[in-house]
Design a protein around this motif. Structure first.
Motif, PDB file in Angstrom:
ATOM      1  N   VAL A   1       0.830  -1.204   0.000  1.00 14.83           N
ATOM      2  CA  VAL A   1       0.000   0.000   0.000  1.00 14.83           C
ATOM      3  C   VAL A   1       0.868   1.259   0.000  1.00 14.83           C
ATOM      4  N   GLU A   2       1.878   1.278   0.872  1.00 13.93           N
ATOM      5  CA  GLU A   2       2.686   2.496   1.004  1.00 13.93           C
ATOM      6  C   GLU A   2       3.516   2.768  -0.243  1.00 13.93           C
TER       7      GLU A   2
ATOM      8  N   ASP B   1       2.548   1.607  -3.191  1.00 12.77           N
ATOM      9  CA  ASP B   1       1.629   1.502  -4.332  1.00 12.77           C
ATOM     10  C   ASP B   1       2.128   0.464  -5.329  1.00 12.77           C
ATOM     11  N   LEU B   2       2.398  -0.733  -4.796  1.00 12.84           N
ATOM     12  CA  LEU B   2       2.996  -1.775  -5.629  1.00 12.84           C
ATOM     13  C   LEU B   2       1.959  -2.501  -6.471  1.00 12.84           C
ATOM     14  N   PHE B   3       2.393  -2.854  -7.669  1.00 12.58           N
ATOM     15  CA  PHE B   3       1.638  -3.756  -8.531  1.00 12.58           C
ATOM     16  C   PHE B   3       0.218  -3.258  -8.743  1.00 12.58           C
TER      17      PHE B   3
ATOM     18  N   ILE C   1      -2.227  -2.857  -6.402  1.00 10.61           N
ATOM     19  CA  ILE C   1      -2.897  -2.517  -5.139  1.00 10.61           C
ATOM     20  C   ILE C   1      -3.795  -1.310  -5.302  1.00 10.61           C
TER      21      ILE C   1
END
Lengths: 397, 139
Positions: free
Chosen positions: B39-40, B42-44, B46
């Motif tokens: 989340v922090e 903003d991977l892939f 999410i």
């Protein structure tokens, strides 16, 4: 005082409609506006009082950031109503304006999510990695979501009820009935969210309050009719609404229906279960595992299965049934995948896929030179995905 | 008042209580330990789910502007992403220019945009052999 709180809640709801940032059909201006106005104050409060909060503030569902935002909107609404009254500006139209706009807002919500259920987009078919997971290892929210995803009929029926509520709310004559249906649905959804720890509790609560507030004026009348069995009439305040030109209303309804149905109509896909999955999607049993050209005994396999998720994840299942997931990007022309972990470490994998036989070979570009030979599993034949219904238990064989 | 209502209606957003980031993350067996990282940073994917709206991608149109230039337009539903246009040339997408019928063109689209829905694509600038097919290519 009661009027003050009513008007404050109405203003709070209107601000919520404006600033709770949601994306819908390709535009994100709402998020940009919310971010522009509220990012700094929310970040300040979060950093001061909630050091463990998620750092990037997107006002996502059930985050501390969203809670702070709603808190600020509540304070603003309380002050705004006081300010309007102090400057002797009329607040008479606040509640009728809230009722009008909240009707469209709640209608959009219920129509959108009702149709998402009908088209199987909300409670989608469980992914292979979930189907092969140990029941006890899944969290309650995943269990609930996955179970709902196994029944198309239930998804259609619950979706139809929500569509009905939304449609009834859109029209003045049936608005009260629609809100009562929406009240029951919203209470059920909030109960589900709390009971199964689904992370949309805050917004569901907000929506429930909006629905309840629309019914507040008729609750007493409803009680007198159903419990005291007296003939009553709806209070005059119910009809004291802001009139809407019929053409404007028709136009708004058309826009709402268009917004809600566009994705399904444009793709002519009315059942997400039938949406084509990406190449290699499925579940695979590992049959051979070599490390530096040495074949391992089955008992020494680090993983027993792996799964390809529709959103480009590859998930490996260990012998103890725990799962490890990685994101991948695929180059079908070169038959290569680049697998990335959460620390941004990457590995290149060459694959060889025989769709007819269900054979998938993965050759990893890591130091140990793993090679995996696997066979596709018929995950769609699992009991959880069988559609059959039995009217009597005698049919069970 | 009518104008105000129209303006207000245009500002409406759609809310929902369908798939959340957390449920989407857990759907691919993501662990709690990695959730915050995802989340922090903003991977892939999410960012594709929030308040229940799941992003879906669709190829909208394929336009052959010249012998060496094809424009592919994509739309994203339920997302902040606006429409995207990709310019393909013989150098970076030769299979598109080698396609001689709709089936081959759709196979090339499926290889390049494997997550996108390929139904009802608008095809412009190609020959008569590229009549719209109803089915997506079978794997």
């Amino acid at each position: 005082m009661v009027n003050y709180f009513k008007r404050s809640f109405a203003v709070f709801s209107l601000l919520g409609f404006l600033f709770i940032p949601l994306t819908f059909l390709e535009f994100d201006f709402q998020y940009q506006i919310t971010k522009f106005i509220f990012y700094s104050p929310v970040a300040f409060i979060q950093n001061q009082f909630f050091p463990n909060a998620i750092k990037n503030i997107e006002f996502s569902s059930d985050t501390i950031g969203l809670n702070i935002l709603l808190g600020l909107l509540l304070i603003i609404s309380l002050l705004l109503v006081v300010g309007l009254q102090f400057f002797r500006l009329s607040t008479e139209r606040i509640i009728p304006l809230f009722k009008l706009l909240s009707a469209y807002y709640v209608a959009i919500v219920f129509l959108k999510y009702g149709f998402d259920k009908i088209f199987k987009r909300q409670f989608y078919l469980p992914e292979p990695n979930i189907l092969y997971s140990n029941f006890g290892s899944l969290t309650r929210d995943t269990l609930f979501w996955s179970t709902m995803g196994t029944s198309h009929i239930y998804s259609i029926v619950t979706g139809a009820i929500e569509v009905l509520a939304g449609a009834l709310i859109l029209f003045k004559r049936t608005r009260i009935a629609g809100f009562f249906l929406a009240l029951i649905v919203s209470i059920n959804i909030l109960l589900i969210n709390i009971s199964f720890d689904i992370s949309v509790k805050l917004f569901t609560s907000f929506l429930l309050m909006v629905v309840f507030f629309n019914l507040y004026a008729v609750l007493k009348t409803t009680y007198v009719f159903f419990i005291q069995h007296k003939a009553v009439q709806l209070p005059a305040s119910v009809h004291n609404d802001i009139p809407v030109n019929k053409r404007v209303h028709a136009g708004l309804c058309a826009v709402i229906v268009g917004l809600v149905l566009t994705p399904a109509i444009s793709t002519r896909n009315f059942n997400d279960d039938n949406t084509q999955r990406p190449l290699l999607h499925g579940a695979y049993q590992i049959e051979h595992f070599t490390v530096n050209n040495d074949s391992l005994n089955r008992n020494d396999f680090p993983y027993r299965r792996f799964f390809i998720h529709r959103n480009d994840y590859i998930i490996f299942q260990k012998e103890d049934e725990t799962m490890v997931d990685y994101f991948f990007e695929i180059n079908e022309g070169a038959k290569q995948m680049t697998i990335t972990d959460y620390e941004n470490n990457k590995i290149s994998v060459t694959y060889n896929y025989n769709a007819k036989e269900g054979d998938l070979q993965l050759s990893f570009g890591n130091k140990a030179h793993w090679t995996i030979q696997s066979k596709a599993l018929n995950w769609k034949a699992l009991p959880a995905l069988q559609d059959g219904m039995h009217y009597t238990i005698d049919e069970i064989k | 008042m009518k104008i105000l209502i129209c303006i207000a209606a245009c500002l409406f957003s759609v809310a929902g209580y369908a798939q959340t980031k957390l449920i989407a993350f857990r759907s691919h067996s993501g662990s709690n330990a990695n959730f915050r990282t995802a989340v922090e940073k903003d991977l892939f994917d999410i960012g594709n789910s929030n308040f229940g709206i799941v992003e879906r991608e669709k190829v909208d149109s394929v336009i052959k502007e010249s012998k060496n230039r094809i424009i592919v337009s994509r739309k994203f539903y339920g997302s902040a992403k606006g429409p995207q246009r990709d310019t393909l040339t013989n150098a970076n997408a030769s299979e598109f220019f080698a396609a001689t019928n709709m089936q081959m063109l759709k196979e090339a689209l499926h290889k390049k945009y494997h997550r996108a829905m390929l139904d009802n694509i608008q095809i412009i600038g190609f020959g008569n052999k590229f009549k719209q097919a109803n089915s997506v290519p079978k794997k």
